[in-house]
Design a protein around this motif. Structure first.
Motif, PDB file in Angstrom:
ATOM      1  N   GLY A   2       0.820  -1.207   0.000  1.00  0.00           N
ATOM      2  CA  GLY A   2       0.000   0.000   0.000  1.00  0.00           C
ATOM      3  C   GLY A   2       0.855   1.259   0.000  1.00  0.00           C
ATOM      4  O   GLY A   2       1.879   1.328  -0.656  1.00  0.00           O
ATOM      5  N   SER A   3       0.402   2.274   0.745  1.00  0.00           N
ATOM      6  CA  SER A   3       1.110   3.552   0.739  1.00  0.00           C
ATOM      7  C   SER A   3       2.166   3.619   1.843  1.00  0.00           C
ATOM      8  O   SER A   3       2.659   4.676   2.186  1.00  0.00           O
ATOM      9  CB  SER A   3       0.105   4.682   0.926  1.00  0.00           C
ATOM     10  OG  SER A   3      -0.541   4.479   2.168  1.00  0.00           O
ATOM     11  N   THR A   4       2.482   2.502   2.446  1.00  0.00           N
ATOM     12  CA  THR A   4       3.426   2.480   3.557  1.00  0.00           C
ATOM     13  C   THR A   4       4.871   2.448   3.043  1.00  0.00           C
ATOM     14  O   THR A   4       5.111   2.376   1.849  1.00  0.00           O
ATOM     15  CB  THR A   4       3.155   1.263   4.442  1.00  0.00           C
ATOM     16  OG1 THR A   4       3.221   0.113   3.614  1.00  0.00           O
ATOM     17  CG2 THR A   4       1.795   1.342   5.089  1.00  0.00           C
ATOM     18  N   ARG A   5       5.821   2.482   3.996  1.00  0.00           N
ATOM     19  CA  ARG A   5       7.239   2.454   3.609  1.00  0.00           C
ATOM     20  C   ARG A   5       7.655   1.073   3.111  1.00  0.00           C
ATOM     21  O   ARG A   5       7.197   0.076   3.678  1.00  0.00           O
ATOM     22  CB  ARG A   5       8.106   2.748   4.838  1.00  0.00           C
ATOM     23  CG  ARG A   5       8.002   4.152   5.335  1.00  0.00           C
ATOM     24  CD  ARG A   5       8.254   4.186   6.820  1.00  0.00           C
ATOM     25  NE  ARG A   5       7.557   5.332   7.360  1.00  0.00           N
ATOM     26  CZ  ARG A   5       8.145   6.399   7.876  1.00  0.00           C
ATOM     27  NH1 ARG A   5       9.446   6.425   8.003  1.00  0.00           N
ATOM     28  NH2 ARG A   5       7.452   7.416   8.280  1.00  0.00           N
ATOM     29  N   PRO A   6       8.555   1.000   2.124  1.00  0.00           N
ATOM     30  CA  PRO A   6       9.077  -0.318   1.733  1.00  0.00           C
ATOM     31  C   PRO A   6       9.933  -0.898   2.865  1.00  0.00           C
ATOM     32  O   PRO A   6      10.631  -0.151   3.548  1.00  0.00           O
ATOM     33  CB  PRO A   6       9.924  -0.024   0.494  1.00  0.00           C
ATOM     34  CG  PRO A   6      10.172   1.441   0.493  1.00  0.00           C
ATOM     35  CD  PRO A   6       9.111   2.098   1.319  1.00  0.00           C
ATOM     36  N   VAL A   7       9.850  -2.216   3.036  1.00  0.00           N
ATOM     37  CA  VAL A   7      10.588  -2.880   4.119  1.00  0.00           C
ATOM     38  C   VAL A   7      11.493  -3.938   3.519  1.00  0.00           C
ATOM     39  O   VAL A   7      11.053  -4.728   2.674  1.00  0.00           O
ATOM     40  CB  VAL A   7       9.614  -3.542   5.125  1.00  0.00           C
ATOM     41  CG1 VAL A   7      10.393  -4.179   6.275  1.00  0.00           C
ATOM     42  CG2 VAL A   7       8.610  -2.529   5.652  1.00  0.00           C
ATOM     43  N   LYS A   8      12.763  -3.939   3.956  1.00  0.00           N
ATOM     44  CA  LYS A   8      13.686  -4.956   3.440  1.00  0.00           C
ATOM     45  C   LYS A   8      14.298  -5.751   4.592  1.00  0.00           C
ATOM     46  O   LYS A   8      14.259  -5.311   5.751  1.00  0.00           O
ATOM     47  CB  LYS A   8      14.803  -4.302   2.639  1.00  0.00           C
ATOM     48  CG  LYS A   8      15.744  -3.469   3.486  1.00  0.00           C
ATOM     49  CD  LYS A   8      16.946  -3.003   2.676  1.00  0.00           C
ATOM     50  CE  LYS A   8      17.877  -2.172   3.576  1.00  0.00           C
ATOM     51  NZ  LYS A   8      19.000  -1.603   2.878  1.00  0.00           N
ATOM     52  N   ILE A   9      14.856  -6.891   4.232  1.00  0.00           N
ATOM     53  CA  ILE A   9      15.665  -7.643   5.199  1.00  0.00           C
ATOM     54  C   ILE A   9      17.081  -7.092   5.067  1.00  0.00           C
ATOM     55  O   ILE A   9      17.735  -7.245   4.034  1.00  0.00           O
ATOM     56  CB  ILE A   9      15.599  -9.156   4.923  1.00  0.00           C
ATOM     57  CG1 ILE A   9      14.177  -9.658   5.214  1.00  0.00           C
ATOM     58  CG2 ILE A   9      16.623  -9.896   5.776  1.00  0.00           C
ATOM     59  CD1 ILE A   9      13.952 -11.136   4.986  1.00  0.00           C
ATOM     60  N   GLY A 173      13.463  -0.074   3.270  1.00  0.00           N
ATOM     61  CA  GLY A 173      14.181  -0.344   2.027  1.00  0.00           C
ATOM     62  C   GLY A 173      13.920   0.739   0.995  1.00  0.00           C
ATOM     63  O   GLY A 173      13.299   1.763   1.296  1.00  0.00           O
ATOM     64  N   GLN A 174      14.411   0.505  -0.219  1.00  0.00           N
ATOM     65  CA  GLN A 174      14.157   1.417  -1.346  1.00  0.00           C
ATOM     66  C   GLN A 174      12.896   0.932  -2.064  1.00  0.00           C
ATOM     67  O   GLN A 174      12.610  -0.264  -2.055  1.00  0.00           O
ATOM     68  CB  GLN A 174      15.323   1.364  -2.347  1.00  0.00           C
ATOM     69  CG  GLN A 174      16.665   1.792  -1.774  1.00  0.00           C
ATOM     70  CD  GLN A 174      16.666   3.255  -1.380  1.00  0.00           C
ATOM     71  OE1 GLN A 174      16.054   4.087  -2.042  1.00  0.00           O
ATOM     72  NE2 GLN A 174      17.309   3.564  -0.254  1.00  0.00           N
ATOM     73  N   PRO A 175      12.174   1.841  -2.714  1.00  0.00           N
ATOM     74  CA  PRO A 175      11.011   1.384  -3.488  1.00  0.00           C
ATOM     75  C   PRO A 175      11.439   0.301  -4.488  1.00  0.00           C
ATOM     76  O   PRO A 175      12.498   0.416  -5.092  1.00  0.00           O
ATOM     77  CB  PRO A 175      10.554   2.660  -4.213  1.00  0.00           C
ATOM     78  CG  PRO A 175      11.083   3.792  -3.374  1.00  0.00           C
ATOM     79  CD  PRO A 175      12.364   3.302  -2.759  1.00  0.00           C
ATOM     80  N   GLY A 176      10.631  -0.765  -4.595  1.00  0.00           N
ATOM     81  CA  GLY A 176      10.934  -1.826  -5.557  1.00  0.00           C
ATOM     82  C   GLY A 176      11.769  -2.955  -4.992  1.00  0.00           C
ATOM     83  O   GLY A 176      12.016  -3.943  -5.675  1.00  0.00           O
ATOM     84  N   GLU A 177      12.243  -2.832  -3.775  1.00  0.00           N
ATOM     85  CA  GLU A 177      12.979  -3.949  -3.169  1.00  0.00           C
ATOM     86  C   GLU A 177      12.294  -4.347  -1.865  1.00  0.00           C
ATOM     87  O   GLU A 177      11.527  -3.586  -1.291  1.00  0.00           O
ATOM     88  CB  GLU A 177      14.445  -3.580  -2.881  1.00  0.00           C
ATOM     89  CG  GLU A 177      14.615  -2.597  -1.743  1.00  0.00           C
ATOM     90  CD  GLU A 177      16.047  -2.458  -1.231  1.00  0.00           C
ATOM     91  OE1 GLU A 177      16.941  -3.207  -1.642  1.00  0.00           O
ATOM     92  OE2 GLU A 177      16.262  -1.575  -0.385  1.00  0.00           O
TER      93      GLU A 177
END
Ligand code: UT7
Length: 329
Positions: A2-9, A173-177
């Motif tokens: 959704g409109s939330t922040r991207p999250v990465k490991i 994370g960065q958008p798309g990852e």
């Protein structure tokens, strides 16, 4: 997300205790054979924690390895979630013991118990905290000392399980990852198929519960096996649908390591070649909520996961519970 922040490991780590118990060792303890265990499960050996070591100790080692990998200091962790079906105690939460052991002075902490699916549920929960902006660094640990809970006189279960821990650090994370989505669920009608019956409110410890060996893992293997085969199929299909992907897009599948035959049926169902499916059940057996993060760490170490790959995690277990996750690495 959704409109939330991207999250990465942002980092991962694992720990398994050094002591190896092979199928040949088990042949000397119970009425079993290496060939039965290998043919029916794919397990050749498992790790056992030594007497003075418990779940929080394994979790601590995995957590420290994870933080080293991420390059993050313990004081910068905001939240620790430990998933375990074999916590040190019913309370305090194992996550609190880990918080103290690693010096995560600024972290909140809690446990989750949803059997072997624990790591995926904890990952999904931790992701929400980072995605919402409430926390920056969330440490998720799956840790088990199942050797303390199995009945070493019951050949139908004691050959299956092992001890270990795996951890992941979640950060923006960065958008798309990073994490694309989850699919979680339970079928509570099957709760009696895999349980540790006594020692809590329903059946407090008594002479009778001890004599009936009700403080150990009880499992009806066949129905749990059928559930697992069916649920891997639907949990992977649903998480792919949610993320607009298809089975052909899977770069690496990391399934819960409960039985090689269950994993092979998933490969056949999705037409995924074996080299794109992580299998390490032969070395560790079923480490419950630690199995997915340990397998993921080994897949990374072996160079099987490359940047940009679609990584799909899937697990199932007591509850009966299930969960899947899709991640762009
Ligand atoms: O992580 C949580 C989720 N758990 C799982 O996904 C586990 C799912 N279930 C399984 O993986 C399998 O059901 C097991 C590996 C637990 C058992 O395999 P199975 O093919 O379902 O075997 P079974 O229980 O039907 O037993 C077949 C035979 C029985 O003997 P009889 O009745 O045919 O004479 C068992 O007593 O194998 C016998 N057996 C053993 N023999 C040698 C059961 N355990 C053993 C053993 N060694 N360790």
């Amino acid at each position: 997300m959704g409109s939330t922040r991207p999250v990465k490991i942002a980092g991962m780590g694992y720990y398994v205790p050094p002591h190896v118990l092979t199928n040949f060792d088990l042949e000397k303890m119970i009425d079993t054979s290496d060939s039965w265990i290998v043919e029916r499960t794919g397990i050749r050996e498992r790790r056992l924690a030594s007497r003075e070591v418990s779940t929080s100790d394994l979790a601590r080692e995995a957590a420290l390895a994870c933080l080293k990998d991420a390059g993050v200091s313990p004081v910068d962790i905001d939240l620790i979630i430990v998933a375990s079906a074999s916590p040190d105690h019913l309370f305090p939460a194992t996550a609190c013991l880990v918080q103290h052991a690693i010096g995560a002075l600024n972290a909140a902490a809690f446990d989750m118990e949803i059997g072997c699916t624990g790591f995926i549920y904890a990952l999904a929960t931790g992701t929400q905290y980072v995605a919402s902006g409430m926390y920056k660094n969330v440490l998720v640990v799956g840790a088990e000392c199942l050797s303390r809970l199995v009945d070493w006189t019951d050949r139908t279960t004691c050959c299956l399980f092992g001890d270990g821990a795996g951890a992941a650090l979640l950060a923006e994370g960065q958008p798309g990852e990073g994490i694309l989505g989850f699919h979680l669920g339970v079928d509570g009608s099957g709760g009696n198929l895999l349980s540790l019956p006594a020692g809590c409110a329903r059946m407090p410890a008594s002479k009778d519960t001890l004599e009936k060996r009700l403080h150990h893992i009880h499992m009806e293997g066949k129905p749990v096996f059928k559930f697992a085969v069916k649920i891997i199929d639907s949990a992977v299909t649903k998480v792919l649908e949610k993320c607009g992907r298809s089975p052909e897009d899977i770069g690496v599948l990391i399934p819960h390591q409960a039985n090689l035959r269950i994993i092979e049926s998933a490969c056949a169902r999705f037409g995924i070649p074996r080299e794109r499916v992580m299998v390490n059940i032969d070395k560790y057996g079923n480490t419950s909520s630690a199995s997915v993060p340990i397998a993921m760490c080994e897949a990374l170490a072996e160079g099987r996961i490359r940047k940009g790959d679609l990584v799909v995690l899937v697990a199932f277990g007591a509850g009966l519970s299930y969960g899947s996750a899709a991640i762009t690495w």
